[in-house]
Design an enzyme around this catalytic site. Structure first.
Site, PDB file in Angstrom:
ATOM      1  N   CYS A  57      -6.143  14.139 -43.137  1.00  5.53           N
ATOM      2  CA  CYS A  57      -5.308  14.703 -44.205  1.00  5.53           C
ATOM      3  C   CYS A  57      -6.048  14.559 -45.546  1.00  5.53           C
ATOM      4  CB  CYS A  57      -3.968  13.973 -44.267  1.00  5.53           C
ATOM      5  SG  CYS A  57      -2.895  14.614 -45.565  1.00  5.53           S
ATOM      6  N   CYS A  67      -2.465   9.218 -50.038  1.00  2.98           N
ATOM      7  CA  CYS A  67      -1.341   8.267 -49.995  1.00  2.98           C
ATOM      8  C   CYS A  67      -1.892   6.888 -49.589  1.00  2.98           C
ATOM      9  CB  CYS A  67      -0.296   8.736 -49.008  1.00  2.98           C
ATOM     10  SG  CYS A  67       0.170  10.472 -49.256  1.00  2.98           S
ATOM     11  N   CYS A 120      -1.358   5.274 -46.100  1.00  5.56           N
ATOM     12  CA  CYS A 120      -1.426   6.100 -44.888  1.00  5.56           C
ATOM     13  C   CYS A 120      -2.786   6.072 -44.205  1.00  5.56           C
ATOM     14  CB  CYS A 120      -1.058   7.534 -45.230  1.00  5.56           C
ATOM     15  SG  CYS A 120      -1.038   8.580 -43.760  1.00  5.56           S
ATOM     16  N   CYS A 173      11.768  14.651 -34.062  1.00  2.34           N
ATOM     17  CA  CYS A 173      11.070  14.937 -35.306  1.00  2.34           C
ATOM     18  C   CYS A 173       9.582  15.111 -35.001  1.00  2.34           C
ATOM     19  CB  CYS A 173      11.239  13.795 -36.297  1.00  2.34           C
ATOM     20  SG  CYS A 173      12.952  13.304 -36.515  1.00  2.34           S
ATOM     21  N   CYS A 231      13.602  18.354 -36.288  1.00  3.50           N
ATOM     22  CA  CYS A 231      13.201  17.978 -37.639  1.00  3.50           C
ATOM     23  C   CYS A 231      11.675  18.081 -37.701  1.00  3.50           C
ATOM     24  CB  CYS A 231      13.648  16.540 -37.915  1.00  3.50           C
ATOM     25  SG  CYS A 231      13.052  15.872 -39.483  1.00  3.50           S
ATOM     26  N   CYS A 241      16.055  15.377 -45.270  1.00  3.92           N
ATOM     27  CA  CYS A 241      15.758  14.000 -44.879  1.00  3.92           C
ATOM     28  C   CYS A 241      14.748  13.484 -45.900  1.00  3.92           C
ATOM     29  CB  CYS A 241      15.169  13.980 -43.464  1.00  3.92           C
ATOM     30  SG  CYS A 241      14.635  12.341 -42.931  1.00  3.92           S
ATOM     31  N   ARG A 246      18.218   5.510 -42.304  1.00  2.00           N
ATOM     32  CA  ARG A 246      17.347   5.327 -41.139  1.00  2.00           C
ATOM     33  C   ARG A 246      16.415   4.141 -41.321  1.00  2.00           C
ATOM     34  NH1 ARG A 246      18.001   9.307 -37.969  1.00  2.00           N
ATOM     35  NH2 ARG A 246      19.092  11.069 -38.853  1.00  2.00           N
TER      36      ARG A 246
HETATM   37  S1  SF4 Z   1       1.427  10.380 -45.782  1.00  2.00           S
HETATM   38 FE1  SF4 Z   1      -0.582  10.586 -44.760  1.00  2.00          FE
HETATM   39  S2  SF4 Z   1      -0.414  12.465 -43.591  1.00  2.00           S
HETATM   40 FE2  SF4 Z   1       1.245  12.502 -45.105  1.00  2.00          FE
HETATM   41  S3  SF4 Z   1       0.401  13.562 -46.881  1.00  2.00           S
HETATM   42 FE3  SF4 Z   1      -0.009  11.393 -47.225  1.00  2.00          FE
HETATM   43  S4  SF4 Z   1      -2.075  11.031 -46.382  1.00  2.00           S
HETATM   44 FE4  SF4 Z   1      -1.329  12.996 -45.560  1.00  2.00          FE
END
Ligand code: SF4
Length: 346
Positions: free
Chosen positions: A78, A82, A85, A122, A154, A214, A286
């Site tokens: 990705c 984040c 993540c 989901c 979802c 959600c 949740r």
């Molecule tokens: S949480 Fe992870 S998968 Fe989702 S946008 Fe951020 S880096 Fe990408």
């Protein structure tokens, strides 16, 4: 039906939707709701839990706990950053990446989840935004197939535009997950490749197309209690409020910037759930990622404070879960009366 028109000059994001009602998703929280959240959060723990229990009983008299399953249909690579993540391409982590799954494979997982008691399936894909073309069409097919199993569907696919939201709705999507993660103030400490406002805009497209929302966050990312209450106040200010509010306990993945974050006291986590229950009375709260780092008793405390849904299975996207056997017992312990046999057990 009239086309959906978003007013361009309205900072509060008031949307004229199909039902002619006005829906509001503001980037900001209502000050009175925020003050209420702070007042609740500071209460003696026992009082707070008692108040949450009253609201829970009034709004959820059946006292059930819903089970959802979440499958990562496209993992890793990705472009977003984040900090929590392991799927971000910017961090060295040991997750197993894979491209978008085939529809048949997704359906097999959905069938297994249903057989284990999941009512909602989901599907999450690690994208900044869904790509146009065949891959998005594949997700639409997967939604149709999941719906044909009699399950709620979802997806969480990243940022959406209005056209994509409409296509998801037409495919039968029940819920779109799009967490804002934390307060608007703390957002840039966690993510820099998009803004809190970008998330809010996608939530407007979702609502505007009559898809249930959600939306929740992650606790324990180094945010303050004040940030946590701003997050809850933001969610509670939405009109209508989100139908589903996932509250995650940070899972510290090796290789991510948050891997060494100081542990959040579980009682602060439980307090936040209780405040969410009181201020979002009709939402399914949740209990999501992070259960592997909680004792069984801590999870029971969260469910006592007002959470009424769990993600069940072996894995939640890339975070481990306790598994179906543990979850079946947990839900039985929370929702079933003791029978005679139990009374003879030491
Ligand atoms: S949480 Fe992870 S998968 Fe989702 S946008 Fe951020 S880096 Fe990408």
């Amino acid at each position: 039906m009239e086309p959906i028109i978003e007013s361009q000059d309205n900072q509060l994001g008031k949307l004229q939707c199909n039902s002619n009602s006005v829906q509001t998703i503001s980037e900001d929280y209502d000050e009175a709701i925020y003050q209420k959240a702070i007042t609740l959060y500071k209460k003696p723990f026992l009082q707070l839990i008692q108040e949450a229990a009253v609201v829970h009983k009034e709004n959820w008299p059946e006292a059930d706990i819903q089970r959802s399953a979440l499958l990562s249909i496209k993992t890793g690579s990705c472009p977003e950053d984040c900090s929590y993540c392991p799927q971000s391409a910017r961090y060295e982590t040991d997750i197993k990446k894979h491209p978008l799954m085939e529809v048949n494979d997704i359906v097999e997982k959905a069938k297994a989840a249903k057989a284990n008691g999941a009512e909602r399936f989901c599907m999450g894909a690690a994208w900044r935004k869904p790509p146009r073309g065949e891959q998005f069409d594949r997700v639409l097919d997967a939604i149709r197939e999941v719906k044909s199993l009699g399950m709620e569907a979802c997806v969480t696919l990243g940022l959406l535009n209005e056209e994509q939201a409409l296509k998801l709705k037409e495919a039968g999507l029940d819920y779109y997950n799009h967490n804002v993660d934390t307060s608007k103030d703390y957002y840039s400490k966690v993510i820099t490749t998009r803004k809190f406002q970008d998330r809010v805009q996608t939530l407007r497209h979702v609502r505007n197309n009559d898809i249930n929302v959600c939306c929740g966050g992650i606790l324990g990312m180094g945010e303050s209690s004040d940030d946590r209450m701003k997050l809850i106040a933001f969610l509670a200010t939405m009109d209508p409020q989100p139908e589903s509010v996932p509250i995650n306990f940070l899972v510290k993945f090796d290789g991510t910037p948050l891997e060494n974050t100081k542990d959040l006291d579980i009682l602060h986590f439980v307090r936040t759930i209780a405040v969410a229950r009181i201020l979002l009375p009709k939402a399914r709260i949740r209990l999501s990622a992070g259960r592997m780092d909680m004792s069984r008793e801590a999870q029971i405390l969260c469910l006592t404070a007002g959470a009424n849904s769990i993600f069940s299975g072996e894995v939640l996207l890339t975070s481990p879960l306790p598994g179906y056997t543990f979850d079946n017992q947990l839900i039985d312990d929370m929702t079933k009366p003791l029978d005679k046999e139990n009374l003879n057990v030491l």
